[in-house]
Design a protein around this motif. Structure first.
Motif, PDB file in Angstrom:
ATOM      1  N   GLN A  89       0.826  -1.207   0.000  1.00 51.00           N
ATOM      2  CA  GLN A  89       0.000   0.000   0.000  1.00 51.00           C
ATOM      3  C   GLN A  89       0.862   1.259   0.000  1.00 51.00           C
ATOM      4  O   GLN A  89       0.561   2.220  -0.717  1.00 51.00           O
ATOM      5  CB  GLN A  89      -0.951  -0.013   1.198  1.00 51.00           C
ATOM      6  N   ALA A  90       1.947   1.257   0.772  1.00 55.36           N
ATOM      7  CA  ALA A  90       2.830   2.426   0.827  1.00 55.36           C
ATOM      8  C   ALA A  90       3.494   2.676  -0.531  1.00 55.36           C
ATOM      9  O   ALA A  90       3.567   3.821  -0.982  1.00 55.36           O
ATOM     10  CB  ALA A  90       3.896   2.236   1.907  1.00 55.36           C
ATOM     11  N   ARG A  91       3.957   1.615  -1.174  1.00 55.04           N
ATOM     12  CA  ARG A  91       4.574   1.781  -2.501  1.00 55.04           C
ATOM     13  C   ARG A  91       3.586   2.372  -3.496  1.00 55.04           C
ATOM     14  O   ARG A  91       3.937   3.251  -4.279  1.00 55.04           O
ATOM     15  CB  ARG A  91       5.085   0.440  -3.028  1.00 55.04           C
ATOM     16  N   ALA A  92       2.364   1.868  -3.461  1.00 56.61           N
ATOM     17  CA  ALA A  92       1.339   2.389  -4.366  1.00 56.61           C
ATOM     18  C   ALA A  92       1.038   3.855  -4.059  1.00 56.61           C
ATOM     19  O   ALA A  92       0.950   4.688  -4.978  1.00 56.61           O
ATOM     20  CB  ALA A  92       0.065   1.555  -4.255  1.00 56.61           C
ATOM     21  N   GLU A  93       0.910   4.193  -2.788  1.00 55.56           N
ATOM     22  CA  GLU A  93       0.611   5.574  -2.397  1.00 55.56           C
ATOM     23  C   GLU A  93       1.751   6.508  -2.785  1.00 55.56           C
ATOM     24  O   GLU A  93       1.512   7.651  -3.184  1.00 55.56           O
ATOM     25  CB  GLU A  93       0.328   5.648  -0.899  1.00 55.56           C
ATOM     26  N   LYS A  97      -1.140   6.214  -6.182  1.00 52.85           N
ATOM     27  CA  LYS A  97      -2.224   5.256  -6.405  1.00 52.85           C
ATOM     28  C   LYS A  97      -2.675   4.702  -5.057  1.00 52.85           C
ATOM     29  O   LYS A  97      -1.969   4.804  -4.070  1.00 52.85           O
ATOM     30  CB  LYS A  97      -1.735   4.107  -7.295  1.00 52.85           C
ATOM     31  N   ARG A  98      -3.846   4.118  -5.072  1.00 54.56           N
ATOM     32  CA  ARG A  98      -4.357   3.482  -3.852  1.00 54.56           C
ATOM     33  C   ARG A  98      -4.753   2.048  -4.201  1.00 54.56           C
ATOM     34  O   ARG A  98      -5.295   1.793  -5.265  1.00 54.56           O
ATOM     35  CB  ARG A  98      -5.557   4.238  -3.309  1.00 54.56           C
ATOM     36  N   LEU A  99      -4.479   1.161  -3.267  1.00 57.44           N
ATOM     37  CA  LEU A  99      -4.875  -0.237  -3.430  1.00 57.44           C
ATOM     38  C   LEU A  99      -6.131  -0.496  -2.621  1.00 57.44           C
ATOM     39  O   LEU A  99      -6.244  -0.021  -1.486  1.00 57.44           O
ATOM     40  CB  LEU A  99      -3.762  -1.165  -2.943  1.00 57.44           C
ATOM     41  N   PRO A 100      -7.072  -1.259  -3.179  1.00 56.73           N
ATOM     42  CA  PRO A 100      -8.266  -1.606  -2.403  1.00 56.73           C
ATOM     43  C   PRO A 100      -7.873  -2.388  -1.153  1.00 56.73           C
ATOM     44  O   PRO A 100      -7.029  -3.288  -1.208  1.00 56.73           O
ATOM     45  CB  PRO A 100      -9.073  -2.486  -3.361  1.00 56.73           C
ATOM     46  N   CYS A 101      -8.460  -2.047  -0.046  1.00 63.47           N
ATOM     47  CA  CYS A 101      -8.096  -2.627   1.256  1.00 63.47           C
ATOM     48  C   CYS A 101      -8.221  -4.146   1.255  1.00 63.47           C
ATOM     49  O   CYS A 101      -7.253  -4.851   1.542  1.00 63.47           O
ATOM     50  CB  CYS A 101      -8.958  -2.013   2.355  1.00 63.47           C
ATOM     51  N   TYR A 102      -9.404  -4.671   0.985  1.00 64.81           N
ATOM     52  CA  TYR A 102      -9.604  -6.118   1.060  1.00 64.81           C
ATOM     53  C   TYR A 102      -8.749  -6.848   0.040  1.00 64.81           C
ATOM     54  O   TYR A 102      -8.145  -7.878   0.351  1.00 64.81           O
ATOM     55  CB  TYR A 102     -11.073  -6.494   0.869  1.00 64.81           C
ATOM     56  N   ASP A 103      -8.700  -6.329  -1.182  1.00 62.17           N
ATOM     57  CA  ASP A 103      -7.899  -6.994  -2.211  1.00 62.17           C
ATOM     58  C   ASP A 103      -6.419  -7.031  -1.836  1.00 62.17           C
ATOM     59  O   ASP A 103      -5.746  -8.036  -2.053  1.00 62.17           O
ATOM     60  CB  ASP A 103      -8.066  -6.310  -3.570  1.00 62.17           C
ATOM     61  N   SER A 104      -5.911  -5.951  -1.273  1.00 60.08           N
ATOM     62  CA  SER A 104      -4.500  -5.943  -0.899  1.00 60.08           C
ATOM     63  C   SER A 104      -4.240  -6.893   0.277  1.00 60.08           C
ATOM     64  O   SER A 104      -3.178  -7.517   0.354  1.00 60.08           O
ATOM     65  CB  SER A 104      -3.998  -4.523  -0.605  1.00 60.08           C
TER      66      SER A 104
END
Length: 142
Positions: A89-93, A97-104
């Protein structure tokens, strides 16, 4: 027996459909003993059923959940998975970008346990595949 395949919620949901995808059922039947679900998928399934109004559909899906509870090992979302998820999530941010919580969380569970994530929504996991060693399979199009 070590579990190899982590089934995403959309794959497990296929089993409760009136006309499930035959290819998905065939792939599952051959690999049944190698499949598990994540605790996050279990949460999504329970939430989905609990939100339904009382009636035949809800009762049917409650029976499906009982069956899933007997058939699937549930892989926990643990500290190692959470660490991987936080990094992803940090790399994406950092890239805006943002990663969906459940999917990540599901992806991190697959990665931390060395499992192949089976999903029909491969596009939802592409960013995570690019950033980490996430192996994906789509049994609808395999």
């Amino acid at each position: 027996m070590k579990k190899v395949y982590l089934l995403d919620t959309n794959i497990v949901s296929e089993f409760s459909k009136e006309n499930p995808n035959k290819q998905v059922l065939e792939f599952y039947t051959v690999r049944r003993d190698l499949c598990a679900i994540s605790s996050v998928t279990w949460q999504e399934l329970k939430r989905g059923v609990a939100r339904l109004p009382e009636g035949r559909r809800k009762k049917y899906l409650e029976c499906c959940l009982e069956n899933y509870d007997e058939c699937f090992d549930v892989i926990p979302y643990d500290k190692f998975s959470a660490s991987i998820c936080g990094e992803l999530q940090a790399r994406a941010e950092n890239e805006g970008k943002r990663l969906p919580c459940y999917d990540s969380q599901i992806a991190a569970t697959a990665i931390s346990n060395g499992m192949v994530l089976v999903t029909h929504n491969t596009a939802d996991f592409e960013q995570m595949k690019e950033k980490a060693f996430l192996r994906l399979e789509d049994w609808f199009s395999a």
